[in-house]
Write an enzyme that holds these catalytic residues in place. Structure first.
Site, mmCIF file in Angstrom:
data_model
loop_
_atom_site.group_PDB
_atom_site.id
_atom_site.type_symbol
_atom_site.label_atom_id
_atom_site.label_comp_id
_atom_site.label_asym_id
_atom_site.label_seq_id
_atom_site.Cartn_x
_atom_site.Cartn_y
_atom_site.Cartn_z
ATOM 1 N N LYS A 10 0.834 -1.199 0.000
ATOM 2 C CA LYS A 10 0.000 0.000 0.000
ATOM 3 C C LYS A 10 0.877 1.262 0.000
ATOM 4 O O LYS A 10 2.097 1.185 0.160
ATOM 5 C CB LYS A 10 -0.940 -0.067 1.213
ATOM 6 C CG LYS A 10 -1.880 -1.301 1.114
ATOM 7 C CD LYS A 10 -3.076 -1.238 2.042
ATOM 8 C CE LYS A 10 -2.804 -1.794 3.391
ATOM 9 N NZ LYS A 10 -4.044 -2.073 4.168
ATOM 10 N N TYR A 50 -12.432 -2.636 -2.174
ATOM 11 C CA TYR A 50 -12.824 -2.727 -0.763
ATOM 12 C C TYR A 50 -14.344 -2.771 -0.607
ATOM 13 O O TYR A 50 -14.880 -2.244 0.366
ATOM 14 C CB TYR A 50 -12.230 -1.550 0.017
ATOM 15 C CG TYR A 50 -10.769 -1.740 0.414
ATOM 16 C CD1 TYR A 50 -10.324 -2.915 1.024
ATOM 17 C CD2 TYR A 50 -9.825 -0.737 0.217
ATOM 18 C CE1 TYR A 50 -8.997 -3.086 1.401
ATOM 19 C CE2 TYR A 50 -8.494 -0.904 0.593
ATOM 20 C CZ TYR A 50 -8.088 -2.082 1.189
ATOM 21 O OH TYR A 50 -6.780 -2.256 1.575
ATOM 22 N N ARG A 86 -0.752 -14.811 4.234
ATOM 23 C CA ARG A 86 -1.351 -14.162 5.419
ATOM 24 C C ARG A 86 -0.495 -14.404 6.659
ATOM 25 O O ARG A 86 -0.377 -13.552 7.522
ATOM 26 C CB ARG A 86 -2.772 -14.687 5.656
ATOM 27 C CG ARG A 86 -3.733 -14.322 4.528
ATOM 28 C CD ARG A 86 -4.284 -12.930 4.635
ATOM 29 N NE ARG A 86 -5.349 -12.845 5.604
ATOM 30 C CZ ARG A 86 -6.310 -11.944 5.591
ATOM 31 N NH1 ARG A 86 -6.340 -11.001 4.636
ATOM 32 N NH2 ARG A 86 -7.241 -11.923 6.502
ATOM 33 N N THR A 92 -4.090 -7.879 11.074
ATOM 34 C CA THR A 92 -4.352 -6.525 10.558
ATOM 35 C C THR A 92 -3.713 -5.403 11.375
ATOM 36 O O THR A 92 -3.189 -4.447 10.819
ATOM 37 C CB THR A 92 -5.889 -6.287 10.501
ATOM 38 O OG1 THR A 92 -6.466 -7.345 9.735
ATOM 39 C CG2 THR A 92 -6.233 -4.970 9.851
ATOM 40 N N ASN A 123 -0.950 -0.503 7.642
ATOM 41 C CA ASN A 123 -0.338 -1.808 7.897
ATOM 42 C C ASN A 123 0.377 -2.361 6.660
ATOM 43 O O ASN A 123 0.557 -3.568 6.528
ATOM 44 C CB ASN A 123 -1.384 -2.793 8.430
ATOM 45 C CG ASN A 123 -2.562 -2.938 7.486
ATOM 46 O OD1 ASN A 123 -2.535 -2.439 6.360
ATOM 47 N ND2 ASN A 123 -3.596 -3.628 7.925
ATOM 48 N N HIS A 126 -1.932 -5.361 1.689
ATOM 49 C CA HIS A 126 -3.203 -6.087 1.590
ATOM 50 C C HIS A 126 -2.876 -7.471 1.059
ATOM 51 O O HIS A 126 -2.060 -7.604 0.150
ATOM 52 C CB HIS A 126 -4.165 -5.388 0.625
ATOM 53 C CG HIS A 126 -5.318 -6.267 0.239
ATOM 54 N ND1 HIS A 126 -6.437 -6.413 1.033
ATOM 55 C CD2 HIS A 126 -5.499 -7.095 -0.824
ATOM 56 C CE1 HIS A 126 -7.261 -7.285 0.463
ATOM 57 N NE2 HIS A 126 -6.721 -7.709 -0.669
ATOM 58 N N GLU A 137 -10.176 -10.857 -6.669
ATOM 59 C CA GLU A 137 -9.260 -9.704 -6.642
ATOM 60 C C GLU A 137 -8.249 -9.763 -7.788
ATOM 61 O O GLU A 137 -7.906 -8.739 -8.371
ATOM 62 C CB GLU A 137 -8.547 -9.644 -5.290
ATOM 63 C CG GLU A 137 -9.489 -9.283 -4.157
ATOM 64 C CD GLU A 137 -8.837 -9.248 -2.785
ATOM 65 O OE1 GLU A 137 -9.502 -8.851 -1.829
ATOM 66 O OE2 GLU A 137 -7.652 -9.643 -2.664
HETATM 67 P P1 AMP Z 1 -8.767 -6.098 5.215
HETATM 68 O O1 AMP Z 1 -9.631 -6.303 3.992
HETATM 69 O O2 AMP Z 1 -9.154 -6.922 6.387
HETATM 70 O O3 AMP Z 1 -7.292 -6.093 4.874
HETATM 71 O O4 AMP Z 1 -9.069 -4.610 5.714
HETATM 72 C C1 AMP Z 1 -8.796 -3.581 4.873
HETATM 73 C C2 AMP Z 1 -7.915 -2.571 5.507
HETATM 74 O O5 AMP Z 1 -8.723 -1.671 6.236
HETATM 75 C C3 AMP Z 1 -6.909 -3.075 6.511
HETATM 76 O O6 AMP Z 1 -5.752 -3.600 5.923
HETATM 77 C C4 AMP Z 1 -6.632 -1.812 7.280
HETATM 78 O O7 AMP Z 1 -5.754 -0.947 6.563
HETATM 79 C C5 AMP Z 1 -8.001 -1.168 7.333
HETATM 80 N N1 AMP Z 1 -8.779 -1.543 8.524
HETATM 81 C C6 AMP Z 1 -9.366 -2.738 8.794
HETATM 82 N N2 AMP Z 1 -10.014 -2.713 9.968
HETATM 83 C C7 AMP Z 1 -9.856 -1.442 10.467
HETATM 84 C C8 AMP Z 1 -10.300 -0.778 11.637
HETATM 85 N N3 AMP Z 1 -11.075 -1.385 12.560
HETATM 86 N N4 AMP Z 1 -9.935 0.513 11.822
HETATM 87 C C9 AMP Z 1 -9.187 1.147 10.904
HETATM 88 N N5 AMP Z 1 -8.738 0.576 9.761
HETATM 89 C C10 AMP Z 1 -9.063 -0.701 9.536
#
Ligand code: AMP
Length: 159
Positions: A10, A50, A86, A92, A123, A126, A137
């Protein structure tokens, strides 16, 4: 058992200049790069990628973060690739991601902080969560002609 998964480095990872370090972890694990490109996505594309998060309270911040600069998009291939990637990436939230994982070693953001600031947790990466998600994806980010089949030395030791 041989799978492909979609990985994004990212904007925070690209801007911090750690593309090579992140990539080398996947290469050292023996995963094959089937496709790779640098791309700056817009809000419309972010909503497609997303789509599962559009109604979440952190979506606005997430969209801002993923569109704020170019990302490295890649397709990695290997045995149980979705699960293995993963594991290498880690959970995350960098705050609780264990050492040895990319998120645990290269970041330290927390939900406590991002909730307060109304931003997405930074983080670095993705990685597709399931095989089904990976297939969807990969189709969104790559055309078939941008994905390659070739032999790596790892195949001699893995297969
Ligand atoms: P994921 O599809 O699970 O990778 O989530 C997408 C991205 O959203 C994550 O990699 C984080 O950058 C962000 N994210 C996920 N959960 C949270 C949260 N509770 N608060 C803030 N950012 C989040």
């Amino acid at each position: 058992m041989i799978e492909r998964s979609l990985i994004l480095i990212k904007p925070d990872g690209v801007e911090r200049g750690i593309i090579g370090e992140i990539l080398s972890r996947f290469e050292k694990a023996g995963l094959k790069i089937a496709g790779m490109r640098l791309v700056h996505i817009d809000e419309k594309f972010a909503k497609k990628h997303y789509k599962a998060h559009i109604d979440k309270p952190f979506y606005k911040g997430l969209e801002k973060m993923i569109t704020e600069g170019p990302v490295v998009a890649m397709v990695l291939e290997g045995l149980h690739a979705v699960e293995i990637i993963r594991k290498i990436v880690g959970p995350t939230e960098p705050r609780t991601a264990p050492p040895g994982t990319i998120r645990g070693d290269y970041a330290h953001h927390s939900y406590e902080y991002t909730d307060k600031k109304g931003i997405a947790v930074k983080n670095l990466i993705h990685a597709s969560g399931t095989k089904k998600e990976a297939d969807e994806e990969i189709k969104l980010w790559f055309s078939e002609s941008d994905l390659f089949d070739y032999e790596t030395v790892h195949e001699r030791h893995v297969f």
